[in-house]
Every structure is written in structure tokens, then in C-alpha cells.
Scaffold this motif. Structure first.
Motif, mmCIF file in Angstrom:
data_model
loop_
_atom_site.group_PDB
_atom_site.id
_atom_site.type_symbol
_atom_site.label_atom_id
_atom_site.label_comp_id
_atom_site.label_asym_id
_atom_site.label_seq_id
_atom_site.Cartn_x
_atom_site.Cartn_y
_atom_site.Cartn_z
ATOM 1 N N PRO A 188 0.820 -1.217 0.000
ATOM 2 C CA PRO A 188 0.000 0.000 0.000
ATOM 3 C C PRO A 188 0.852 1.264 0.000
ATOM 4 C CG PRO A 188 -0.762 -1.570 1.651
ATOM 5 C CD PRO A 188 0.550 -2.074 1.159
ATOM 6 N N PRO A 189 0.292 2.407 -0.429
ATOM 7 C CA PRO A 189 1.028 3.677 -0.410
ATOM 8 C C PRO A 189 1.571 3.979 0.986
ATOM 9 C CG PRO A 189 -1.024 3.925 -1.613
ATOM 10 C CD PRO A 189 -1.055 2.563 -0.996
ATOM 11 N N THR B 68 17.123 13.776 2.928
ATOM 12 C CA THR B 68 16.775 14.524 4.143
ATOM 13 C C THR B 68 16.298 15.930 3.808
ATOM 14 O OG1 THR B 68 18.387 13.274 5.445
ATOM 15 C CG2 THR B 68 17.640 15.375 6.357
ATOM 16 N N SER B 69 16.988 16.574 2.860
ATOM 17 C CA SER B 69 16.643 17.957 2.503
ATOM 18 C C SER B 69 15.294 18.057 1.814
ATOM 19 C CB SER B 69 17.732 18.540 1.593
ATOM 20 O OG SER B 69 18.959 18.635 2.276
ATOM 21 N N VAL B 70 15.004 17.129 0.906
ATOM 22 C CA VAL B 70 13.732 17.205 0.193
ATOM 23 C C VAL B 70 12.579 16.844 1.131
ATOM 24 C CG1 VAL B 70 13.663 14.839 -0.717
ATOM 25 C CG2 VAL B 70 12.649 16.695 -2.033
ATOM 26 N N GLU B 71 12.839 15.952 2.078
ATOM 27 C CA GLU B 71 11.813 15.642 3.076
ATOM 28 C C GLU B 71 11.522 16.860 3.950
ATOM 29 O OE1 GLU B 71 13.288 12.312 5.238
ATOM 30 O OE2 GLU B 71 12.643 10.838 3.758
ATOM 31 N N ARG C 294 7.265 7.328 -0.358
ATOM 32 C CA ARG C 294 6.504 6.972 0.842
ATOM 33 C C ARG C 294 6.198 8.211 1.691
ATOM 34 N NH1 ARG C 294 10.113 2.431 0.908
ATOM 35 N NH2 ARG C 294 11.277 3.163 2.739
ATOM 36 N N VAL C 295 7.142 9.164 1.705
ATOM 37 C CA VAL C 295 6.949 10.389 2.494
ATOM 38 C C VAL C 295 5.748 11.181 1.989
ATOM 39 C CG1 VAL C 295 7.951 12.648 3.040
ATOM 40 C CG2 VAL C 295 9.341 10.591 3.245
ATOM 41 N N ILE C 296 5.609 11.285 0.661
ATOM 42 C CA ILE C 296 4.502 12.060 0.101
ATOM 43 C C ILE C 296 3.323 11.168 -0.276
ATOM 44 C CG2 ILE C 296 5.983 13.949 -0.678
ATOM 45 C CD1 ILE C 296 5.873 12.805 -3.495
ATOM 46 N N ASN C 297 3.384 9.905 0.173
ATOM 47 C CA ASN C 297 2.258 8.978 0.049
ATOM 48 C C ASN C 297 1.873 8.675 -1.398
ATOM 49 O OD1 ASN C 297 0.644 7.357 1.772
ATOM 50 N ND2 ASN C 297 -1.159 8.592 1.245
ATOM 51 N N ALA D 124 0.242 19.716 0.546
ATOM 52 C CA ALA D 124 0.235 18.316 0.128
ATOM 53 C C ALA D 124 -0.697 18.064 -1.046
ATOM 54 C CB ALA D 124 -0.162 17.420 1.307
ATOM 55 N N ASN D 125 -1.783 18.858 -1.125
ATOM 56 C CA ASN D 125 -2.723 18.689 -2.240
ATOM 57 C C ASN D 125 -2.406 19.615 -3.410
ATOM 58 O OD1 ASN D 125 -3.442 21.166 -1.232
ATOM 59 N ND2 ASN D 125 -5.543 20.594 -0.664
ATOM 60 N N GLY D 126 -1.337 20.416 -3.260
ATOM 61 C CA GLY D 126 -0.921 21.286 -4.351
ATOM 62 C C GLY D 126 -1.805 22.482 -4.584
#
Length: 366
Positions: free
Chosen positions: A55-56, A229-232, A186-189, A242-244
Motif C-alpha cells: 500500500p502507499p 533529508t533535505s527534500v523531506e 513513501r513520504v509524500i504517500n 500536500a494537495n498542491g
């Protein structure tokens, strides 16, 4: 006939040879049958695989992945043999991935290969996963003596051939590029179907902002953990949506997941292009061959193509059938080795998570 055929007068077999290849170093179980003809041509008779998808937001664990391989092995192998229109009795050898990869999935594949070897009295050939990618890439594209960029979930290497060995010119110092992409997905699902890296690529096409990320090349080597780490960290920025979507009509300074995917891709692929160009200059090569699952990324191929064109060179790459982990690449490398007289004794038919590319004796190349 399915697959592609390429004549190679430098290594003609004395008779037709058939090999079954089994791959399962990560979340894909693959089986493929390849045939080498007397005139030096090669035919892919079948290439079947099944992917374990979680799963995502979740990765794939070794134990669960190994269970998937055991559950799907019989069906995938039967489908592979049926499509190739051959039986186990027709095979000259059974090739399997010895490493590198995830321990439990590798053990499952080695167990299947040993069982088939005993049941049908067929020789075993343990294959280096990385060399499998390289030899299948050379076979499909026709690249003669390229600098190889090998990029996948578990590996990132710049490789060139010399004196019957694939020499590693540069590699990752920490995590592999595919691991970096998977973890950020996984971080941004993002969905894992069909693959996290593919979905990052599609999201990146909608990105509009190039954000500052660490660019970490150290000589011929690269590092991806700091970039991850930086992009997270951008996901905790107050401008991140998150939804843009902006909160109001005046909010034009937002950061979207698409922007992050775009920025991550552009930065890490630029790093790979840089070290690949250095290797080309060092050995005087005009060819680049991109292999591994991440190698199917169109933006990476485009960026590498621009560099190669400026040097008067050419980029070779395959589509997802042969770029992403598959059984036919194991069959190809294994059969080349088998024809040189190599076999893996049953007592040594183990697997290893750490099997470096430069440990293999590439006896089939002059």
C-alpha cells in the motif's frame, strides 16, 4: 518469434542452447527462457514476472517479499515455459540470481532453482544480478563497449569493462538512487503501483519550481542520503501544500509535491550524468548504456542523451521489459557463463546480499 534477435559473430555457439533464468532479488519474481543459435543470434522466448506491491506509504519487507516469491514461483515458471513452448527437459541449464539483493527473497529463488535442478537433473548457474542487467542491455541495444550506468533500487554504479572484468569507476557512498526515490515516494504517500519511481516521474512532469537541494558528488562517487533529508524537510515548510492547492488566490509561493519530485529528479540525475561523463572521458568511450530499474526513467535518458550528443556519443537504453528486474537477464548472463564451462555445484548454490559487480570473471568477453 517473441523478443529481439541480434547476431554476434564473436561468440557463436556450437549448437542451440536453452536456459531458464530466475530472478527475485527484490520485490519482483521473474522467469525467462532464452535461446542462443549456432549463427550467433539470440532469441527471447519468454519473459514473465510478477511484482509484490504494498500500500502507499509502505515499503516491502524481506519476509513478506520472500513469501510472495514462494507463492508465485510455480505459476510464473509454468507460464514462462508455456509461452516459450519448451519443457524443463529441453533446457541446458537453470540460472538463478546469486546476489546482490535482499536476503530472504534471494534464498527463496535459490531454493526454487536447486529444487528444479535436482528434479530434472539440470546444471545450475549462479548469476550476479548486476552483470545480468549489463549483458541483457548489451544484447538488446547492440552497445559494444559502453560506459554502463547501473541504477536501481539497491545499486548505483558507473562501470566499464576491462580485461574480463566489469570495473566500478564510481558508486553511491550511502543509499542507492532507487532507494532514495522509493523512500521519498513513501513520504509524500505516492502509490507503489506500478512502482514508486515511475509515479515520481509522472508527478515531476507537473512540477514548476526547481528548489535548492544538496548536490553531492565526491570524485566519481555520489551520495543521496543528504538530498533525501533535505527534500523531506520541504514537506514541513509552511509553504508546502500536500494537495498542491493554494489556501487563497494570492498564495502563489506554495511548494507542491510535484515541485519536490521535479527538483529531486533534476538534481540526482544531474549528478549521475556528471560522473558518467567523467568515466567516458577517462576511457575514451562514446557509448553510454543505462541499465537497472531507474534506467527506464525518460528524464534520465533525456539528460544523458544531451550530454552524450555534446560529446559526439550515443545513449543506449531498454524499455521496462528488460530494464526492470526480470528473469531473461539472468538467463542471458547465466547462459554466456555456462557456455564458457562454468557451473555452480549444488553444494555452493547459495546466495549473498553482497556480490559486487567486479567480483565476476567475465570469461565470455575478449
Amino acid at each position: 518469434m517473441p523478443g529481439r534477435v541480434r547476431k554476434d559473430p564473436l561468440r557463436k555457439p556450437d549448437r542451440p542452447y536453452l536456459a531458464l533464468g530466475l530472478e527475485g532479488s527484490a520485490n519482483k519474481f521473474g522467469a525467462g527462457v532464452i535461446k542462443h543459435f549456432e549463427d550467433g543470434s539470440t532469441a527471447v522466448l519468454s519473459n514473465i514476472r510478477h511484482t509484490y506491491i504494498t500500500p502507499p506509504g509502505e515499503g516491502f519487507q524481506p519476509r513478506d517479499t520472500a513469501l510472495h516469491h514462494r507463492e508465485w514461483a510455480l505459476k510464473v515458471i509454468n507460464d514462462c515455459l508455456t509461452k516459450a513452448d519448451v519443457s524443463m527437459h529441453d533446457l541446458d541449464c537453470i540460472c538463478y540470481t546469486k546476489g546482490p539483493g535482499m536476503g530472504a527473497p534471494l534464498q527463496s529463488v535459490a531454493l526454487v532453482a536447486r529444487t528444479l535442478s535436482l528434479l530434472f537433473n539440470k546444471p545450475l548457474v549462479g548469476v550476479n544480478h548486476c552483470v545480468g542487467h549489463i549483458e541483457m542491455g548489451r544484447e538488446i541495444t547492440g552497445a559494444q563497449n559502453p560506459v554502463v550506468l547501473y541504477v536501481s533500487g539497491g545499486n548505483t554504479q558507473v562501470i566499464a569493462y576491462s580485461r574480463q572484468c566489469y570495473r566500478i569507476f564510481g558508486e553511491t557512498l550511502d543509499i542507492a538512487i532507487g532507494n532514495c526515490l522509493d523512500r521519498f515516494a513513501r513520504v509524500i504517500n505516492l502509490s507503489n503501483d506500478p512502482a514508486p519511481g515511475y509515479n515520481i516521474e509522472q508527478e515531476a512532469k507537473k512540477g514548476k519550481r526547481l528548489l535548492a537541494l544538496p548536490y553531492t558528488t565526491k570524485g566519481m562517487d555520489v551520495s543521496f542520503s543528504g538530498i533525501l533529508t533535505s527534500v523531506e524537510a520541504y514537506t514541513f515548510d509552511k509553504r508546502f501544500r500536500a494537495n498542491g492547492q493554494p489556501q487563497n488566490s494570492n498564495d502563489e509561493d506554495i511548494i507542491t509535491p510535484a515541485d519536490l519530485c521535479f527538483s529531486l529528479q533534476e538534481t540526482i540525475y544531474a549528478m549521475l550524468v556528471e560522473i558518467t561523463e567523467r568515466a567516458m572521458a577517462h576511457i575514451g568511450s562514446k557509448e553510454v548504456l543505462i541499465v537497472g530499474g531507474v534506467g527506464s526513467n525518460e528524464r534520465l535518458q533525456e539528460m544523458m542523451g544531451i550530454m552524450a550528443q555534446e560529446r559526439g556519443g550515443k545513449v543506449f537504453a531498454t524499455d521496462e521489459r528488460f530494464c526492470i528486474d526480470n528473469g531473461i537477464m539472468i538467463a542471458q548472463a547465466g547462459l554466456l557463463s555456462f557456455r564458457m564451462g562454468f557451473e555452480t555445484p549444488l553444494s555452493e548454490s547459495t546466495c549473498t546480499q553482497r556480490f559486487r559487480t567486479d567480483e565476476v570473471h567475465v570469461a565470455w568477453r575478449a
